[in-house]
Motif scaffolding. Structure first.
Motif, short mmCIF file in Angstrom:
data_model
loop_
_atom_site.label_atom_id
_atom_site.label_comp_id
_atom_site.label_asym_id
_atom_site.label_seq_id
_atom_site.Cartn_x
_atom_site.Cartn_y
_atom_site.Cartn_z
N LEU A 20 -5.72 -48.47 22.28
CA LEU A 20 -5.75 -47.33 21.37
C LEU A 20 -7.38 -47.23 21.51
N ALA A 21 -8.12 -48.13 21.17
CA ALA A 21 -9.45 -47.82 21.05
C ALA A 21 -10.33 -47.43 22.61
N ALA A 22 -9.71 -47.85 23.80
CA ALA A 22 -10.25 -47.36 24.95
C ALA A 22 -9.77 -45.82 25.14
N TRP A 23 -8.36 -45.58 24.68
CA TRP A 23 -8.03 -44.16 24.79
C TRP A 23 -8.73 -43.33 23.74
N GLY A 24 -9.36 -43.61 22.59
CA GLY A 24 -10.13 -43.07 21.60
C GLY A 24 -11.35 -42.84 22.15
N LEU A 25 -11.92 -43.78 23.01
CA LEU A 25 -13.33 -43.86 23.46
C LEU A 25 -13.40 -42.84 24.73
N VAL A 26 -12.19 -42.62 25.45
CA VAL A 26 -12.24 -41.68 26.51
C VAL A 26 -12.15 -40.11 25.83
N TRP A 27 -11.57 -39.96 24.94
CA TRP A 27 -11.31 -38.71 24.18
C TRP A 27 -12.79 -38.36 23.33
N ALA A 28 -13.35 -39.30 22.87
CA ALA A 28 -14.68 -38.99 22.01
C ALA A 28 -15.49 -38.72 23.06
N VAL A 29 -15.55 -39.33 24.16
CA VAL A 29 -17.01 -39.00 25.33
C VAL A 29 -16.48 -37.51 25.74
N ALA A 30 -15.35 -37.40 26.12
CA ALA A 30 -14.92 -35.80 26.58
C ALA A 30 -15.15 -35.07 25.58
N GLY A 31 -14.74 -35.19 24.34
CA GLY A 31 -15.46 -34.32 23.23
C GLY A 31 -16.73 -34.08 23.16
N THR A 32 -17.59 -35.10 23.20
CA THR A 32 -19.13 -34.89 23.10
C THR A 32 -19.45 -34.21 24.28
N VAL A 33 -19.19 -34.44 25.33
CA VAL A 33 -19.26 -33.67 26.55
C VAL A 33 -19.17 -32.05 26.51
N LEU A 34 -17.83 -31.88 26.01
CA LEU A 34 -17.37 -30.61 25.98
C LEU A 34 -18.30 -29.83 24.96
N PHE A 35 -18.32 -30.67 23.85
CA PHE A 35 -19.24 -29.69 22.78
C PHE A 35 -20.68 -29.43 22.90
#
Length: 94
Positions: A20-35
């Protein structure tokens, strides 16, 4: 600490938490890049903070998994013997 009273099939949630932490890390990095890419600095900072928190959590979970059976007992780790009370003595009967 194991007491010997837990089920024989009980498992530590560390591997699930790691996933779950790895999945959250992927989404948080993707969100940072997208924003950052779309020009929303406030949301980018919020996602970057989330990346840091998730990375620290993932590092701690991996550390606990690597520390071995003390933190994640497996099938080969026997349960501790439960504490047994000494037998009670019966007094003289009248």
């Amino acid at each position: 600490m194991r007491t010997g009273s837990e089920p024989a099939t009980a498992r530590s949630p560390l591997r699930l938490r790691c996933g779950l932490a790895a999945w959250g890390l992927v989404w948080a990095v993707a969100g940072t890049v997208l924003f950052v890419w779309t020009g929303h600095p406030g949301w980018a900072v919020a996602c970057a903070v989330l990346v840091l928190v998730t990375a620290v959590d993932l590092a701690l979970v991996i550390r606990h998994i690597r520390q071995g059976p003390h933190y994640q007992p497996g099938r080969d780790v026997p349960p501790y013997e439960p504490v047994r009370e000494p037998p009670k003595r019966e007094g003289p009967k009248p």
